[in-house]
Design a protein around this motif. Structure first.
Motif, short mmCIF file in Angstrom:
data_model
loop_
_atom_site.label_atom_id
_atom_site.label_comp_id
_atom_site.label_asym_id
_atom_site.label_seq_id
_atom_site.Cartn_x
_atom_site.Cartn_y
_atom_site.Cartn_z
N PRO A 3 0.77 -1.24 0.00
CA PRO A 3 -0.10 0.02 -0.05
C PRO A 3 0.83 1.39 0.11
CG PRO A 3 -0.47 -1.42 1.84
CD PRO A 3 0.84 -1.97 1.32
N LEU A 4 0.29 2.27 -0.43
CA LEU A 4 1.03 3.54 -0.46
C LEU A 4 -0.05 4.52 0.37
CD1 LEU A 4 0.55 6.13 -3.04
CD2 LEU A 4 0.08 3.73 -3.90
N ALA B 121 -4.41 0.80 -1.61
CA ALA B 121 -3.93 -0.48 -1.77
C ALA B 121 -4.19 -1.05 -3.07
CB ALA B 121 -4.46 -1.44 -0.73
N GLY B 122 -3.42 -2.15 -3.40
CA GLY B 122 -3.76 -2.95 -4.86
C GLY B 122 -3.79 -2.17 -6.06
N VAL B 123 -2.53 -1.35 -6.07
CA VAL B 123 -2.59 -0.32 -7.27
C VAL B 123 -1.86 -1.22 -8.54
CG1 VAL B 123 -1.27 1.56 -8.18
CG2 VAL B 123 -1.78 1.53 -5.73
N SER B 124 -2.60 -0.88 -9.64
CA SER B 124 -2.25 -1.45 -10.94
C SER B 124 -1.93 -0.30 -12.02
CB SER B 124 -2.98 -2.51 -11.28
OG SER B 124 -2.88 -2.91 -12.65
N SER C 202 -7.50 -1.35 -5.31
CA SER C 202 -8.62 -2.20 -4.49
C SER C 202 -9.05 -1.41 -3.36
CB SER C 202 -7.95 -3.40 -4.10
OG SER C 202 -6.79 -3.33 -3.21
N GLU C 203 -8.25 -0.25 -3.21
CA GLU C 203 -8.75 0.48 -1.56
C GLU C 203 -8.31 2.02 -2.11
OE1 GLU C 203 -7.28 0.76 2.93
OE2 GLU C 203 -6.93 -0.97 1.72
N ASN C 204 -9.27 2.69 -1.87
CA ASN C 204 -9.12 4.23 -2.04
C ASN C 204 -8.67 4.65 -3.58
OD1 ASN C 204 -10.08 5.63 0.18
ND2 ASN C 204 -8.30 5.16 1.29
N GLU C 205 -9.43 4.18 -4.65
CA GLU C 205 -8.96 4.17 -5.93
C GLU C 205 -9.33 5.91 -6.38
OE1 GLU C 205 -11.30 2.88 -9.93
OE2 GLU C 205 -9.96 1.24 -8.96
N ASP C 206 -10.30 6.37 -5.77
CA ASP C 206 -10.55 7.88 -6.09
C ASP C 206 -9.17 8.64 -5.65
OD1 ASP C 206 -10.88 7.28 -3.23
OD2 ASP C 206 -12.19 9.19 -3.20
N ALA C 207 -8.47 8.48 -4.50
CA ALA C 207 -7.22 9.03 -4.32
C ALA C 207 -6.24 8.93 -5.27
CB ALA C 207 -6.81 8.61 -2.79
N LEU C 208 -5.98 7.51 -5.62
CA LEU C 208 -4.97 7.35 -6.62
C LEU C 208 -5.27 8.18 -7.99
CD1 LEU C 208 -2.92 5.58 -7.71
CD2 LEU C 208 -4.61 3.99 -8.41
#
Length: 406
Positions: A261-262, A270-273, A287-293
């Motif tokens: 995670p970052l 988390a779960g960044v692709s 998979s977690e907080n995609e909106d922030a990514l």
């Protein structure tokens, strides 16, 4: 709250003042250090300040109240302030700080790692963006060879909880990673740095054109670009075991997944692709907080790579996830780590005199410019890195978590 042993505190301060600052050389008499830390870091903050004074240096103190959900001034501002207040930037003050400072030392610590929970990402980005001119001021002075900086970590219960460790286990990682149980940790750091520099020199001698990173969760090509050199931490981060460069962003193609995670704007992602085409992120997911990514990537030029990095597991004593980039990007463990940073490129990877290069020339060489964002994303899975050299030959430079160079 765990209280660190006085002798370990002093050794930690000695590492920061006599090794980390001034790019691994320590401060000189008369140097001025801008020292930044929250209230929870008081014992280390004080130890470092005393060490600076003992070395004949000067301290400009930026000692802040703890950021917690109940007490955070940034959170209060984000919840109650106008856009003008959130984006306020005191240019003369920050220019004065940069002008007066020889070194910047930031003690990373989160008394409440989720203190910005529930705040819209766009507002946090607005506040972060307001600091972009300060980062540019720092960068200009650093390029002129007149400013150094370093970071270190102070563990809290909140950070330990986030990492799934006890506070004692969390601090044990810090103590081991920073060599604080060595009789003379400054000398130990200089010896380790020499070993890392030897690897870096071998990478430079190869004259690498591009890299191919391959593994179960990655198939990515990274163009290194002209006039580049590899760098190691050299005191800029404590600890630092990574070897990195600033690639030509235009030559990044393929996909890469990350198992670590970052944290961005106070949020765990988390779960960044990521999928790249001709240097640009064309698809992203988490998979977690995609909106922030996606908010981060939407910032100007944050959809491009600013750094590519590898860590050799033989140097790093970090074996646990620590929920902070400073340590996670230096993880050793079974397979070391591979990471890239989206956003700004470090210009000191230029194999020449930085001060002579114009903004147009940086752009021509493919150095990404993004003062608002430099976010490292990390994986600890097994990856093989193959280099294509300028003479078109290929050689494996990294596998099973370590460099393989003659």
């Amino acid at each position: 709250m765990m209280k660190l042993d006085e002798s370990l505190l002093k050794k930690y301060a000695q590492v920061m003042v006599h090794y980390a600052l001034n790019n691994g050389n320590g401060i000189s008499k008369g140097d001025t250090v801008f020292l930044i830390g929250q209230e929870c870091t008081k014992d280390l903050f004080t130890a470092i300040a005393r060490e600076i004074y003992g070395a004949g240096g000067n301290v400009i103190s930026n000692y802040q109240p703890d950021n917690t959900r109940d007490n955070s001034l940034p959170r209060f501002l984000l919840q109650n302030g106008s856009d003008e207040q959130i984006s306020f930037f005191a240019r003369p003050y920050w220019q004065g700080i940069v002008d007066a400072t020889d070194h910047i030392l930031f003690i990373i610590s989160e008394p409440d790692i989720h203190y910005l929970e529930g705040i819209p990402s766009a507002k946090i980005s607005m506040m972060n963006s307001a600091r972009a001119p300060y980062m540019k001021m720092r960068e200009m002075k650093e390029q002129a060879g007149k400013l150094s900086w370093s970071l270190c970590l102070y563990g809290t219960q909140s950070m330990a909880d986030e990492a799934g460790l006890t506070l004692e286990e969390y601090w044990e990682q810090i103590i081991e990673a920073c060599y604080l149980r060595e009789d003379d940790p400054v000398t130990k750091w200089k010896a380790v740095q020499k070993e890392i520099e030897d690897i870096k020199d071998k990478l430079d001698a190869l004259e690498i054109e591009k890299l191919h990173i391959k593994g179960e969760d990655v198939d990515l090509e990274v163009q290194i670009g002209q006039h580049r050199k590899w760098l190691s931490g050299g005191g800029k981060n404590i600890p630092s075991f990574e070897i990195f460069t600033s690639p030509d962003w235009r030559g990044t193609n393929g996909y890469i997944n990350f198992n670590q995670p970052l944290y961005y704007s106070g949020k765990r992602i988390a779960g960044v692709s990521l999928q790249f085409e001709n240097g640009i992120v064309v698809a992203s997911s988490a998979s977690e907080n995609e909106d922030a990514l996606k908010e981060m990537i939407s910032q100007e030029n944050a959809d491009k790579v600013g750094e590519f990095s590898l860590t050799d597991r033989r140097h790093s004593r970090i074996t646990k996830f620590m929920a902070t980039t400073l340590f996670d990007e230096n993880t050793g463990g079974e397979f070391g780590n591979t990471h890239i940073a989206l956003g700004n490129a470090y210009k000191d990877t230029f194999a020449g005199d930085m001060s002579t290069v114009s903004d147009e020339q940086w752009a021509e060489m493919g150095y990404n410019s993004c003062p608002k964002v430099h976010t490292d994303i990390i994986s600890t899975t097994n990856r093989t890195v193959t280099a294509t050299l300028r003479d078109n030959t290929q050689t494996v430079i990294y596998e099973e978590g370590q460099f393989v160079l003659d």
